[in-house]
Design a protein around this motif. Structure first.
Motif, PDB file in Angstrom:
ATOM      1  N   ARG A  28      46.657  37.010  36.542  1.00 51.17           N
ATOM      2  CA  ARG A  28      46.593  38.435  36.870  1.00 51.17           C
ATOM      3  C   ARG A  28      47.349  38.730  38.155  1.00 51.17           C
ATOM      4  O   ARG A  28      48.035  39.756  38.268  1.00 51.17           O
ATOM      5  N   GLU A  29      47.246  37.840  39.139  1.00 49.82           N
ATOM      6  CA  GLU A  29      47.982  38.034  40.388  1.00 49.82           C
ATOM      7  C   GLU A  29      49.487  37.986  40.144  1.00 49.82           C
ATOM      8  O   GLU A  29      50.248  38.736  40.764  1.00 49.82           O
ATOM      9  N   GLU A  55      50.070  52.811  39.974  1.00 50.60           N
ATOM     10  CA  GLU A  55      50.914  52.551  38.806  1.00 50.60           C
ATOM     11  C   GLU A  55      50.625  51.180  38.211  1.00 50.60           C
ATOM     12  O   GLU A  55      50.612  51.000  36.993  1.00 50.60           O
ATOM     13  N   ILE A  56      50.373  50.193  39.072  1.00 50.85           N
ATOM     14  CA  ILE A  56      50.009  48.861  38.588  1.00 50.85           C
ATOM     15  C   ILE A  56      48.683  48.926  37.840  1.00 50.85           C
ATOM     16  O   ILE A  56      48.521  48.331  36.764  1.00 50.85           O
ATOM     17  N   ALA A  57      47.728  49.659  38.403  1.00 49.77           N
ATOM     18  CA  ALA A  57      46.426  49.808  37.756  1.00 49.77           C
ATOM     19  C   ALA A  57      46.568  50.431  36.375  1.00 49.77           C
ATOM     20  O   ALA A  57      45.943  49.977  35.410  1.00 49.77           O
ATOM     21  N   ASP A  58      47.409  51.446  36.268  1.00 50.53           N
ATOM     22  CA  ASP A  58      47.619  52.105  34.982  1.00 50.53           C
ATOM     23  C   ASP A  58      48.256  51.161  33.965  1.00 50.53           C
ATOM     24  O   ASP A  58      47.866  51.132  32.789  1.00 50.53           O
ATOM     25  N   ARG A  59      49.231  50.377  34.399  1.00 52.33           N
ATOM     26  CA  ARG A  59      49.932  49.468  33.492  1.00 52.33           C
ATOM     27  C   ARG A  59      49.025  48.331  33.011  1.00 52.33           C
ATOM     28  O   ARG A  59      49.120  47.883  31.863  1.00 52.33           O
ATOM     29  N   LEU A  60      48.153  47.850  33.902  1.00 51.95           N
ATOM     30  CA  LEU A  60      47.321  46.689  33.571  1.00 51.95           C
ATOM     31  C   LEU A  60      45.908  47.078  33.160  1.00 51.95           C
ATOM     32  O   LEU A  60      45.065  46.199  32.938  1.00 51.95           O
ATOM     33  N   PHE A  61      45.645  48.389  33.093  1.00 49.24           N
ATOM     34  CA  PHE A  61      44.320  48.890  32.702  1.00 49.24           C
ATOM     35  C   PHE A  61      43.224  48.355  33.630  1.00 49.24           C
ATOM     36  O   PHE A  61      42.188  47.847  33.182  1.00 49.24           O
ATOM     37  N   LEU A  62      43.498  48.482  34.931  1.00 48.87           N
ATOM     38  CA  LEU A  62      42.560  48.042  35.954  1.00 48.87           C
ATOM     39  C   LEU A  62      42.211  49.210  36.859  1.00 48.87           C
ATOM     40  O   LEU A  62      42.911  50.223  36.901  1.00 48.87           O
ATOM     41  N   ALA A  63      41.111  49.057  37.605  1.00 48.19           N
ATOM     42  CA  ALA A  63      40.801  50.021  38.649  1.00 48.19           C
ATOM     43  C   ALA A  63      41.737  49.793  39.829  1.00 48.19           C
ATOM     44  O   ALA A  63      42.152  48.657  40.104  1.00 48.19           O
ATOM     45  N   LYS A  70      44.039  46.471  44.513  1.00 48.87           N
ATOM     46  CA  LYS A  70      44.097  46.235  45.961  1.00 48.87           C
ATOM     47  C   LYS A  70      43.541  44.860  46.311  1.00 48.87           C
ATOM     48  O   LYS A  70      44.066  44.176  47.199  1.00 48.87           O
ATOM     49  N   THR A  71      42.499  44.442  45.617  1.00 49.00           N
ATOM     50  CA  THR A  71      41.943  43.110  45.848  1.00 49.00           C
ATOM     51  C   THR A  71      42.948  42.032  45.470  1.00 49.00           C
ATOM     52  O   THR A  71      43.146  41.050  46.209  1.00 49.00           O
ATOM     53  N   HIS A  72      43.621  42.208  44.328  1.00 53.41           N
ATOM     54  CA  HIS A  72      44.640  41.238  43.909  1.00 53.41           C
ATOM     55  C   HIS A  72      45.801  41.198  44.903  1.00 53.41           C
ATOM     56  O   HIS A  72      46.323  40.120  45.211  1.00 53.41           O
ATOM     57  N   VAL A  73      46.207  42.363  45.389  1.00 51.59           N
ATOM     58  CA  VAL A  73      47.316  42.412  46.361  1.00 51.59           C
ATOM     59  C   VAL A  73      46.929  41.667  47.633  1.00 51.59           C
ATOM     60  O   VAL A  73      47.718  40.890  48.186  1.00 51.59           O
ATOM     61  N   GLY A  74      45.707  41.874  48.110  1.00 53.45           N
ATOM     62  CA  GLY A  74      45.253  41.151  49.295  1.00 53.45           C
ATOM     63  C   GLY A  74      45.237  39.651  49.070  1.00 53.45           C
ATOM     64  O   GLY A  74      45.614  38.872  49.961  1.00 53.45           O
ATOM     65  N   PHE A 134      48.830  38.329  49.276  1.00 52.13           N
ATOM     66  CA  PHE A 134      49.315  38.203  50.644  1.00 52.13           C
ATOM     67  C   PHE A 134      48.795  36.909  51.276  1.00 52.13           C
ATOM     68  O   PHE A 134      49.529  36.183  51.958  1.00 52.13           O
ATOM     69  N   THR A 135      47.516  36.623  51.061  1.00 48.77           N
ATOM     70  CA  THR A 135      46.910  35.430  51.662  1.00 48.77           C
ATOM     71  C   THR A 135      47.523  34.155  51.103  1.00 48.77           C
ATOM     72  O   THR A 135      47.903  33.240  51.846  1.00 48.77           O
ATOM     73  N   LYS A 136      47.640  34.072  49.790  1.00 49.41           N
ATOM     74  CA  LYS A 136      48.137  32.853  49.160  1.00 49.41           C
ATOM     75  C   LYS A 136      49.622  32.619  49.424  1.00 49.41           C
ATOM     76  O   LYS A 136      50.067  31.468  49.498  1.00 49.41           O
ATOM     77  N   LEU A 137      50.398  33.692  49.545  1.00 49.37           N
ATOM     78  CA  LEU A 137      51.844  33.549  49.782  1.00 49.37           C
ATOM     79  C   LEU A 137      52.192  33.468  51.256  1.00 49.37           C
ATOM     80  O   LEU A 137      53.327  33.162  51.612  1.00 49.37           O
ATOM     81  N   GLY A 138      51.224  33.764  52.107  1.00 50.08           N
ATOM     82  CA  GLY A 138      51.529  33.825  53.535  1.00 50.08           C
ATOM     83  C   GLY A 138      52.421  34.999  53.862  1.00 50.08           C
ATOM     84  O   GLY A 138      53.223  34.945  54.799  1.00 50.08           O
ATOM     85  N   ALA A 139      52.285  36.088  53.082  1.00 41.18           N
ATOM     86  CA  ALA A 139      53.114  37.284  53.259  1.00 41.18           C
ATOM     87  C   ALA A 139      52.349  38.320  54.065  1.00 41.18           C
ATOM     88  O   ALA A 139      51.173  38.572  53.804  1.00 41.18           O
TER      89      ALA A 139
END
Length: 217
Positions: free
Chosen positions: A156-157, A172-180, A185-189, A192-197
């Motif tokens: 999913r990430e 727009e991501i939420a709409d495409r993936l049928f997510l809240a 926002k949780t996936h984006v966070g 960032f943590t896993k990529l060191g971005a």
């Protein structure tokens, strides 16, 4: 209505940019400034949704102004630049800019960049990807680390990262993936943590350089 603050030290350039943006019914230029040192105060006074900022200015340049604005939790910044200075491009990425458009771009591209950045997405002009990626390769973790970081991402990430790399906002991501949107926002966070971005722009550059997405021709 998208509220825009224009920042450029050349009055004629500001006038041209303003003419382009004011031609759109959903965009309003709320203020103009000629020095990056005035940006934080102008944002507090006029509350724009996005700042369209030249990168080269006497006094406080666009990179430092972006850094100050992001530190103050200000609105996203779309940087206007030229093609020939990859150091400045990467400095703007590091400062937290969300958009990168060429001064020689078409009016349509500029308008799309402003709309994308104002909506929470990231915009990188296709011709700027090469210089940004080259700087990324020289400045960030070596290629051998890519597999480890990619393996740490869930399916999913990865979906979220691919859509983010195409400039999609969280909604727009939420709409495409049928997510809240809160789930996105949780996936984006997590990304960032896993990529060191540190921000969306750095994550997007990683996605291109790792081959998850390819520049559109």
């Amino acid at each position: 209505m998208i509220r825009v603050l224009l920042v450029d030290d050349q009055p004629m350039v500001r006038a041209g940019l303003g003419l382009i943006l004011r031609s759109q019914p959903d965009i309003r230029v709320v203020a103009e400034r000629g020095d990056g040192g005035d940006v934080v105060q102008a944002v507090a006074q006029h509350t724009p949704d996005v700042v369209c900022m030249d990168v080269r200015m006497p006094g406080v340049d666009g990179v430092e102004a972006t850094r100050r604005l992001r530190a103050a939790d200000g609105p996203p910044v779309c940087i206007l630049t030229t093609f020939d200075d990859d150091h400045v491009l990467w400095s703007a990425v590091d400062a937290g800019a969300a958009g990168f458009e060429l001064k020689s771009a078409t009016a349509e591209n500029l308008i799309e960049a402003i709309r994308t950045v104002a909506a929470g997405g990231t915009w990188i002009d296709g011709t700027l990807l090469g210089p940004i990626l080259d700087s990324y390769r020289r400045s960030v973790r070596p290629l051998t680390h890519y597999d480890d970081r990619l393996d740490a991402l869930t399916g999913r990430e990865l979906d979220v990262l691919r859509l983010m790399a195409r400039g999609a906002s969280n909604q727009e991501i939420a709409d495409r993936l049928f997510l809240a949107e809160t789930t996105v926002k949780t996936h984006v966070g997590g990304l960032f943590t896993k990529l060191g971005a540190r921000d969306r722009a750095a994550a997007i550059v990683f996605a291109y350089d790792a081959g998850l997405v390819q520049p559109r021709r």
